[in-house]
Design a protein around this motif. Structure first.
Motif, short mmCIF file in Angstrom:
data_model
loop_
_atom_site.label_atom_id
_atom_site.label_comp_id
_atom_site.label_asym_id
_atom_site.label_seq_id
_atom_site.Cartn_x
_atom_site.Cartn_y
_atom_site.Cartn_z
N THR A 104 115.38 42.35 127.88
CA THR A 104 116.22 41.32 128.49
C THR A 104 115.86 39.92 127.99
OG1 THR A 104 114.72 41.22 130.40
CG2 THR A 104 116.65 42.66 130.58
N ASN B 259 120.33 38.51 125.56
CA ASN B 259 121.29 37.59 126.18
C ASN B 259 122.35 37.16 125.17
OD1 ASN B 259 120.56 36.47 129.13
ND2 ASN B 259 118.66 37.04 128.08
N GLU C 227 112.60 43.57 138.43
CA GLU C 227 113.16 42.25 138.73
C GLU C 227 113.91 41.68 137.53
OE1 GLU C 227 111.77 37.82 140.34
OE2 GLU C 227 110.27 39.32 139.78
N ALA C 228 113.30 41.78 136.35
CA ALA C 228 113.95 41.26 135.14
C ALA C 228 115.24 42.01 134.85
CB ALA C 228 113.00 41.36 133.96
N ASN D 9 117.95 41.05 137.50
CA ASN D 9 118.50 39.71 137.25
C ASN D 9 119.50 39.74 136.10
OD1 ASN D 9 116.97 38.57 139.30
ND2 ASN D 9 115.34 37.88 137.94
N THR E 282 122.65 41.55 137.26
CA THR E 282 123.47 40.69 138.13
C THR E 282 124.22 39.65 137.32
OG1 THR E 282 121.96 40.99 140.00
CG2 THR E 282 123.41 39.07 140.05
N GLN E 283 123.53 39.04 136.37
CA GLN E 283 124.14 37.99 135.55
C GLN E 283 125.34 38.50 134.76
OE1 GLN E 283 121.39 36.09 132.87
NE2 GLN E 283 122.94 34.73 131.99
#
Length: 351
Positions: A10, A15, A40-41, A44, A47-48
């Motif tokens: 990630t 990205n 968590e990474a 996130n 979700t993004q």
């Protein structure tokens, strides 16, 4: 039918990968899962980008039965083990460049993909841009006659967080980061012949190549001059000089929207993304996804745009250059079974 994608890693490049991916039709490409080193990474990132599933380990992603192909965007030194694990679990693989940190790994990974009869492609996105397709046409037509000289300088001043300053153990250095783009121009034009390499450069305090200057000497009077730098900005273009003229892939030659021939400059409109890319022309990362789907739908395990044996030659040339400059990675060692886990951080499939 849509190809179901997973993303492994990630970081920045993953990205940017999304900048291109969102331009693709959902009837042909769907991102169904992402895996990171911690949940968590992954959550996130999911979700993004509205990805249905997030995994807190790469292994879980590789085991997901709904994933057809995995884009590998983690650090260079971990490309080999995780690409091999994904193949072990029956997944096609698009692996970020460089394919591996050395030729030994690249050869083994290619052989493993063939054994598993699964698609594997190094993510040298340049190869799938319209400007590169046009370049191939011009070379086949011998628009500039026989190409005898290639000049490719690629230099970008690095920030304090720049790739060349990362630890050597991650596979860092200008050759792996940007030099691969220079080398792929030479192998595209001059074929998959392994040239004689003459190289020099400068190392940083961690033993990573911060700059290189190389001459590749091919048969029949052909040479390629490749320069990389993390100190200064260079022209960042590729110039092909033939017996009848010159073709230029102007800045940015690794993701071009133009091609200059003796008779005409060809311009291409790139896909328009709803996301703001980090790297220049990252919308064009979509082209390699389209190529992966086309190959898989046609039963191919390698792309004609970048076949396996060319990725191996690229790895061999990069290895020759960095070793002459003085860069040595842990994976270059002949590792015994007790040190494999320590080197890669994960076990390597042997089946």
């Amino acid at each position: 039918m849509a190809l179901h994608w997973g993303i492994l890693g990630t970081g920045l490049i993953s990205n940017d990968f999304m900048s291109g991916f969102v331009t693709l039709p959902t009837t042909e490409h769907q991102l169904v899962a992402v895996g990171a080193r911690n949940l968590e990474a992954a959550a996130n990132f999911a979700t993004q980008y509205k990805i249905p599933k997030a995994y807190g380990s790469y292994e879980e992603l590789a085991q997901d039965p709904t994933v057809d192909i995995i884009y590998i965007g983690n650090i260079t030194s971990r490309h080999y083990p995780w690409a091999k694990i994904c193949l072990q679990h029956g997944k096609h693989v698009l692996c970020e460049k460089p394919l591996c940190v050395n030729a030994k790994e690249a050869k083994d990974l290619v052989a493993y993909a063939k054994k598993k009869n699964l698609f594997l492609m190094e993510a040298i996105w340049s190869r799938h841009f319209p400007a590169y397709h046009k370049l191939r046409e011009e070379l086949e037509r011998k628009t500039i006659g026989d190409v005898l000289q290639i000049i490719v300088p690629f230099g970008i001043p690095a920030s304090p967080q720049g790739y060349h300053l990362k630890p050597r153990e991650t596979g860092a250095g200008t050759m792996n980061d940007i030099g691969v783009y220079c080398v792929q121009v030479a192998t595209l034009v001059f074929g998959k012949e392994k040239p004689k390499v003459i190289s020099a450069g400068h190392l940083n305090d961690d033993g990573v190549d911060a700059s290189t200057s190389s001459t590749l000497v091919y048969s029949n009077g052909r040479t390629a001059t490749l320069v990389t730098s993390s100190f200064v900005e260079l022209a960042n273009e590729a110039v092909l000089i033939g017996t009848k003229g010159t073709i230029k892939i102007p800045f940015p030659f690794w993701s071009p929207n133009k091609l200059e021939t003796p008779d005409k400059t060809y311009e291409y409109e790139l896909p328009r993304s709803s996301l703001k890319p980090i790297l220049l022309h990252s919308e064009g990362l979509s082209y390699q996804c389209e190529e992966a789907r086309r190959c898989i739908r046609n039963g191919l395990i390698e792309s004609p745009n970048l076949p396996h044996n060319e990725s191996v030659v690229i790895a061999e040339i990069i290895e020759d250059i960095r070793k002459q400059v003085g860069v040595k990675y842990p994976a270059d060692e002949d590792l015994d079974s007790d040190k494999v886990q320590e080197c890669y951080g994960v076990g390597i499939p042997t089946d």
